[in-house]
Write an enzyme that holds these catalytic residues in place. Structure first.
Site, mmCIF file in Angstrom:
data_model
loop_
_atom_site.group_PDB
_atom_site.id
_atom_site.type_symbol
_atom_site.label_atom_id
_atom_site.label_comp_id
_atom_site.label_asym_id
_atom_site.label_seq_id
_atom_site.Cartn_x
_atom_site.Cartn_y
_atom_site.Cartn_z
ATOM 1 N N GLY A 33 -27.586 -20.984 -1.956
ATOM 2 C CA GLY A 33 -26.457 -21.782 -2.561
ATOM 3 C C GLY A 33 -25.966 -21.776 -1.869
ATOM 4 O O GLY A 33 -25.949 -22.445 -0.557
ATOM 5 N N GLY B 284 -21.862 -23.666 -0.739
ATOM 6 C CA GLY B 284 -20.528 -22.732 -0.618
ATOM 7 C C GLY B 284 -20.455 -23.035 0.924
ATOM 8 O O GLY B 284 -21.685 -23.767 1.656
ATOM 9 N N GLU C 145 -32.009 -23.936 -6.113
ATOM 10 C CA GLU C 145 -30.810 -24.401 -7.491
ATOM 11 C C GLU C 145 -30.485 -26.183 -6.792
ATOM 12 O O GLU C 145 -30.984 -26.876 -7.247
ATOM 13 C CB GLU C 145 -29.979 -23.438 -7.724
ATOM 14 C CG GLU C 145 -28.546 -24.068 -8.600
ATOM 15 C CD GLU C 145 -27.256 -23.481 -8.494
ATOM 16 O OE1 GLU C 145 -26.792 -23.351 -8.073
ATOM 17 O OE2 GLU C 145 -27.867 -22.351 -9.301
#
Length: 439
Positions: free
Chosen positions: A218, A220, A241
């Site tokens: 992810g 971040g 993603e």
């Protein structure tokens, strides 16, 4: 043939290209790092002529809504960024929480058939096909449904496999970019934050991710660095993603092979690439291993649960003592957005052999004072991005809290053990008062 000659009848200035936008139109804009900045600036220049338009711009990095200029458009966005965060929290931007992505549906809340779509693309190849570069997102789907497509051409854009293409016949107007797109906004990081990230990513690499796993990384401050710490693994797969820094190098070194992936075997699959240096983008350019697909496909739980040994690793702003994860708001204040975090965490928990992990520093400095990010309860108004029933691991620089199958008492003990030492005593007291448990 020179690409400019191929589209000569459609090539114009950004100002001329957006001159067709009229009051009352709905304008969709490609997200985040794919924002066509020259076209956006040209449209903003026309704000007094096109008042009351609606702009749907996910994770915008263009400041559409500015002080004393808030009323010229209605901006819809599903992800807070430095360009729009203050205006979202002032109620000047329509914030759209989205966590459900389906390949057979356009995301609920956005306009599926906009009047105008603004997007950045590569120059056409000899067959007339343009690439969406490092970010496909929803762009191909929107372009095929928009009444008018206006593209900003960037010569630096890479080409990948998957659905990352569009033909010049499907684009109505072009302009040439004045320069490369700006890099995504990155907050400054202290030496402490860098050191904490190194420890957390090392823990995830050594204690959670196994050889032959399929990994989602992810975006971040901590999680996006994970690719740099997986070099000792074997036969990893990437189904994600956002393709983050380190992943192309892992492909080049033979660490990421995708050999054991049960979905898209042998391929690195994502919807966009963020925080990659030029040398890694060069590895991706024209490399058939890398495939970009529509965001609604890459984040569709129905597909992801078919990925055996899927390990999802995502960032959090804070976690409470029972494992509730807040990743998008601080109290009621919107900070980022859901993105695909909820979808990937649920999918990893349901996938055969899958694991769902949350990473965050144990604390941070706020106005010079240290504050715990492991908290007794989430602040009032905080959005729960990932429910505690889904989270398998929470990792800080103090260790790995294992939550799967644990009672509330056991969860409290696990999470206090990875909290910053300065807060453990007060967290124990809060657990006794709040949950009636002693650890």
């Amino acid at each position: 043939m020179d690409w400019r000659a191929m589209i000569a009848d459609k090539l114009m200035s950004p100002q001329e290209a957006v001159s067709v936008v009229k009051p009352g139109d709905t304008v969709m804009v490609a997200p985040f790092i794919s924002t066509p900045m020259d076209l956006c600036a040209a449209l903003y220049e026309r704000r007094h002529q096109v008042k009351k338009i609606r702009i749907d711009h996910p994770a915008t990095i263009f400041p559409w809504v500015r002080p004393e200029e808030e009323d010229w458009c209605e901006l819809h966005d599903n992800y807070g960024t430095p360009a729009n965060r203050d205006m979202i929290n002032a109620g000047r931007v329509e914030y759209l929480p989205i966590a459900v992505w389906r390949d057979d549906e356009f995301p609920a809340g956005y306009t599926s058939h906009p009047d105008v779509f603004l997007v950045a693309v590569s120059p056409p190849d000899r067959h007339g096909y343009c690439s969406f570069g490092t970010g496909l997102w929803l762009s191909r789907r929107i372009a095929l449904n928009a009444k008018l497509v206006i593209a900003e051409v960037h010569e630096e854009f890479i080409r990948t496999g998957g659905d990352n293409y569009i033909h010049i016949s499907q684009i109505d107007r072009f302009c040439e970019a004045s320069g490369p797109l700006p890099p995504p906004p990155l907050p400054p990081r202290s030496e402490e934050e860098v050191a904490v990230t190194e420890v957390i990513c090392s823990l995830v690499a050594s204690e959670i991710i196994k050889d032959r796993d399929t990994v989602q990384i992810g975006i971040g401050t901590v999680s996006s660095a994970l690719g740099l710490y997986l070099g000792e693994k074997h036969d990893l797969g990437i189904q994600t993603e956002i393709i983050t820094g380190g992943v192309p190098t892992l492909v080049e070194r033979g660490v990421v092979t995708g050999r054991y992936k049960t979905v898209h075997p042998g391929k690195v699959v994502g919807s966009a690439c963020v925080f990659l240096p030029p040398e890694e983008l060069a590895i991706m350019d024209g490399n058939p291993v890398f495939e970009l697909y529509d965001f609604s496909y890459t984040d569709d739980i129905r597909m992801l649960v078919q990925c055996d040994n899927l390990v999802a690793v995502n960032n959090a702003l804070m976690v409470d003592l029972t494992g509730q994860v807040a990743s998008e708001t601080i109290g009621p204040r919107v900070w980022t957005g859901v993105g695909g975090q909820t979808a990937f965490m649920i999918a990893a928990r349901y996938a055969r052999g899958g694991r769902a992990g949350t990473v965050l520093p144990s604390s941070h400095l706020l106005n010079g004072q240290r504050v715990s990010r492991i908290v007794p309860v989430l602040p009032e108004g905080a959005a729960v991005t990932v429910p505690r029933t889904i989270v398998d691991y929470v990792v800080t620089e103090y260790g790995v809290a294992s939550l799967r199958g644990k009672t509330v008492r056991e969860r409290v003990g696990e999470l206090i053990a990875v909290a910053h030492p300065a807060f453990r005593a007060e967290l124990k007291e809060a657990a006794r008062k709040t949950y009636g448990v002693t650890v």
